[in-house]
Design an enzyme around this catalytic site. Structure first.
Site, short mmCIF file in Angstrom:
data_model
loop_
_atom_site.label_atom_id
_atom_site.label_comp_id
_atom_site.label_asym_id
_atom_site.label_seq_id
_atom_site.Cartn_x
_atom_site.Cartn_y
_atom_site.Cartn_z
N ARG A 66 -2.21 -4.65 5.06
CA ARG A 66 -2.70 -4.90 6.42
C ARG A 66 -4.21 -5.05 6.50
O ARG A 66 -4.74 -5.51 7.49
CB ARG A 66 -2.23 -3.79 7.34
N TYR A 84 13.33 8.02 13.63
CA TYR A 84 13.05 7.35 12.35
C TYR A 84 14.37 6.87 11.73
O TYR A 84 14.49 5.73 11.28
CB TYR A 84 12.29 8.28 11.39
N SER A 94 17.50 3.43 3.60
CA SER A 94 17.35 4.89 3.45
C SER A 94 18.70 5.57 3.62
O SER A 94 19.62 5.00 4.22
CB SER A 94 16.39 5.37 4.54
N ILE A 152 6.12 4.09 -2.21
CA ILE A 152 7.17 3.51 -3.07
C ILE A 152 6.74 2.14 -3.59
O ILE A 152 6.88 1.85 -4.78
CB ILE A 152 8.50 3.41 -2.28
N SER A 187 0.81 -1.22 0.00
CA SER A 187 0.00 0.00 0.00
C SER A 187 0.84 1.27 0.00
O SER A 187 0.32 2.36 -0.20
CB SER A 187 -0.88 0.01 1.25
N PRO A 228 17.45 5.19 -0.56
CA PRO A 228 17.00 6.43 -1.21
C PRO A 228 17.13 7.65 -0.30
O PRO A 228 17.07 7.52 0.93
CB PRO A 228 15.52 6.17 -1.51
N LEU A 286 3.99 -6.70 10.11
CA LEU A 286 5.41 -6.86 10.41
C LEU A 286 5.66 -7.49 11.77
O LEU A 286 6.67 -8.16 11.98
CB LEU A 286 6.09 -5.48 10.38
N ALA A 339 8.15 -2.51 3.55
CA ALA A 339 7.27 -2.11 4.66
C ALA A 339 8.07 -1.67 5.88
O ALA A 339 8.96 -2.36 6.33
CB ALA A 339 6.35 -3.27 5.04
N LYS A 366 15.63 2.93 10.83
CA LYS A 366 16.12 2.46 9.53
C LYS A 366 17.53 1.89 9.66
O LYS A 366 17.87 0.89 9.03
CB LYS A 366 16.11 3.60 8.50
P1 NDP Z 1 4.61 4.76 3.22
O1 NDP Z 1 4.28 5.30 4.55
O2 NDP Z 1 3.85 5.21 2.05
O3 NDP Z 1 4.60 3.18 3.25
C1 NDP Z 1 4.96 2.44 4.38
C2 NDP Z 1 4.45 1.03 4.21
O4 NDP Z 1 4.82 0.25 5.35
C3 NDP Z 1 2.92 0.97 4.11
O5 NDP Z 1 2.57 -0.02 3.19
C4 NDP Z 1 2.51 0.53 5.52
O6 NDP Z 1 1.29 -0.15 5.57
C5 NDP Z 1 3.66 -0.41 5.83
N1 NDP Z 1 3.73 -0.68 7.26
C6 NDP Z 1 3.98 0.19 8.26
N2 NDP Z 1 3.91 -0.46 9.44
C7 NDP Z 1 3.58 -1.74 9.18
C8 NDP Z 1 3.33 -2.89 9.96
N3 NDP Z 1 3.40 -2.89 11.30
N4 NDP Z 1 3.03 -4.06 9.33
C9 NDP Z 1 2.93 -4.12 7.98
N5 NDP Z 1 3.14 -3.06 7.18
C10 NDP Z 1 3.46 -1.89 7.77
O7 NDP Z 1 6.17 5.07 3.03
P2 NDP Z 1 7.10 5.08 1.75
O8 NDP Z 1 6.52 4.33 0.63
O9 NDP Z 1 7.56 6.47 1.55
O10 NDP Z 1 8.33 4.25 2.34
C11 NDP Z 1 8.52 2.88 2.03
C12 NDP Z 1 9.88 2.47 2.51
O11 NDP Z 1 10.87 3.32 1.94
C13 NDP Z 1 10.07 2.58 4.02
O12 NDP Z 1 10.88 1.50 4.41
C14 NDP Z 1 10.81 3.90 4.19
O13 NDP Z 1 11.57 3.91 5.36
C15 NDP Z 1 11.69 3.87 2.94
N6 NDP Z 1 12.15 5.18 2.51
C16 NDP Z 1 11.27 6.18 2.17
C17 NDP Z 1 11.74 7.40 1.74
C18 NDP Z 1 10.81 8.50 1.34
O14 NDP Z 1 11.28 9.66 1.22
N7 NDP Z 1 9.54 8.25 1.11
C19 NDP Z 1 13.19 7.69 1.69
C20 NDP Z 1 14.02 6.58 2.03
C21 NDP Z 1 13.51 5.37 2.42
P3 NDP Z 1 -0.11 0.64 5.84
O15 NDP Z 1 -0.47 1.30 4.54
O16 NDP Z 1 -1.04 -0.44 6.23
O17 NDP Z 1 0.17 1.64 6.94
#
Ligand code: NDP
Length: 347
Positions: A36, A155, A125, A16, A13, A184, A62, A82, A159
């Site tokens: 989820r 945060y 990250s 990225i 969801s 990233p 997770l 995730a 990571k």
């Molecule tokens: P989002 O917040 O859009 O996505 C986070 C995802 O993690 C969602 O699908 C969320 O599910 C899931 N998640 C969070 N907690 C749980 C849990 N307990 N169990 C299962 N799933 C979980 O973030 P991004 O797409 O921006 O980030 C994705 C990844 O990229 C992360 O690891 C982030 O640290 C990394 N990242 C992001 C950057 C950015 O600038 N965006 C930069 C560098 C790294 P739900 O929708 O159900 O909450």
């Protein structure tokens, strides 16, 4: 195509992950995404071209040990994206570190048990590389963030711990499968879902009068579509190994505001006063204590410092090229308007 088996993407969801899934489907792959809630809550994924035939959504959290066993079963490749991406949380241990680290352990254990997984592509990250730019240093994949903690940029801490756990696990298990890591910088770009993620939210804030002035801050930017490509190249390139800083250019807040103004977004509440000099920075550091705790912390550990990094490895080894920050930024703003996160420009 690298595999006929489903490619597993955790956190389907997410901002990225949704683009990774779009790109995988576009390239003809079968995809198994983890979510989820029940699948009907994700029409933006189920409606992607190819999704009807080749996308399966399965529930997994997770924190549930064993939840990923069934999910990665029979897969050659797993992309673990995730992880909670939030800056201000009530309890950093429970809200950030536990899901990031325990989640990584759970996914790795399931990959090991599967006996089928050849490579895990892990979304880390720049946060695992540094939380405090040093103006004289060029960061590379060899650098690790050793400064963050539960009290300082938690945060970033989550990571760093999660990525460390992934590398330690691979060493402990004598490299039972490959680990390739994507690091990233701040990811921007159009969102496939209606929700606004943390990184695009920062651009929205800059355009909505949240910032009192132009601060001496700079960021590395990368477009979400390039980040998605990076994950797929990390899967498709046999020789891919180690970490990859995934970043286009850095940009000072002043340049960013100029870019936005010159791109037709000058009617938004962009910061006007230049507070990027020494006095302005002192003022902003003082004011940072009035901000939510971790926003304030971020400002204090970043203001007045120039982030520099070397993005040569990803271009050389994976052949990734980056779209320009300008193009990406324009798409980001137009997309936020489309989803109603920003009002339409008054032009
Ligand atoms: P989002 O917040 O859009 O996505 C986070 C995802 O993690 C969602 O699908 C969320 O599910 C899931 N998640 C969070 N907690 C749980 C849990 N307990 N169990 C299962 N799933 C979980 O973030 P991004 O797409 O921006 O980030 C994705 C990844 O990229 C992360 O690891 C982030 O640290 C990394 N990242 C992001 C950057 C950015 O600038 N965006 C930069 C560098 C790294 P739900 O929708 O159900 O909450």
């Amino acid at each position: 195509m690298k595999t006929n088996k489903p490619v597993c993407v955790t956190g389907a969801s997410g901002f990225i992950a949704a683009h990774i899934i779009r790109e995988l489907l576009e390239r003809g792959y079968n995809v198994r995404g983890t979510v989820r809630k029940s699948p009907e809550n994700y029409p933006f994924l189920l409606g992607l071209p190819g999704a009807k035939e080749r996308l399966e959504l399965v529930k997994a959290d997770l924190l549930d040990a064993g939840a990923y066993d069934r999910v990665v079963e029979g897969c050659d490749y797993v992309m673990h994206t995730a992880s909670p991406y939030k800056i201000n949380v009530k309890n950093p241990q429970i809200d950030l570190v536990d899901p990031a680290v325990t989640g990584t352990e759970n996914v790795l254990e399931s990959c090991l048990k599967s006996g089928s997984v050849k490579r895990l592509i892990f979304t880390s990250s720049i946060a695992a590389i540094t939380d405090e730019p040093e103006s004289t240093k060029v960061f590379t994949e060899k650098d690790w963030n050793i400064m963050s903690s539960l009290d300082r940029n938690p945060y970033h801490y989550s990571k760093t711990l999660a990525e460390r756990e992934a590398w330690d696990f691979i060493m402990r298990k004598r490299q039972a499968f490959d680990l390739v890591v994507i690091n990233p910088v701040l990811v921007i770009g159009p969102s496939l879902s209606p929700s606004l993620n943390t990184s695009n939210g920062m651009i929205r804030d800059i355009m909505s009068g949240v910032y009192p002035g132009i601060m001496d801050l700079n960021w590395g930017f990368v477009d979400v579509r390039d980040v998605a490509k990076a994950h797929i190249l990390a899967m498709e390139t046999d020789t891919a190994s180690g970490r990859y800083i995934c970043a286009d250019k850095t940009m000072h807040m002043r340049e960013l505001v100029t870019l936005l103004k010159s791109s037709g977004f000058d009617t938004y509440a962009l910061p006007k006063v230049d507070l990027s000099g020494i006095t302005g920075s002192l003022l902003m550091k003082a004011l940072s204590f009035t901000q939510p705790k971790n926003t304030g912390m971020y400002i204090r550990t970043n203001i007045g410092r120039t982030l520099r990094y070397d993005n040569a490895k990803i271009m050389r080894e994976l052949g990734l090229s980056f779209m320009t920050v300008r193009e990406s930024m324009i798409d980001t703003v137009n997309d936020m308007v489309k989803w109603g996160h920003l009002p339409a420009s008054k032009h």
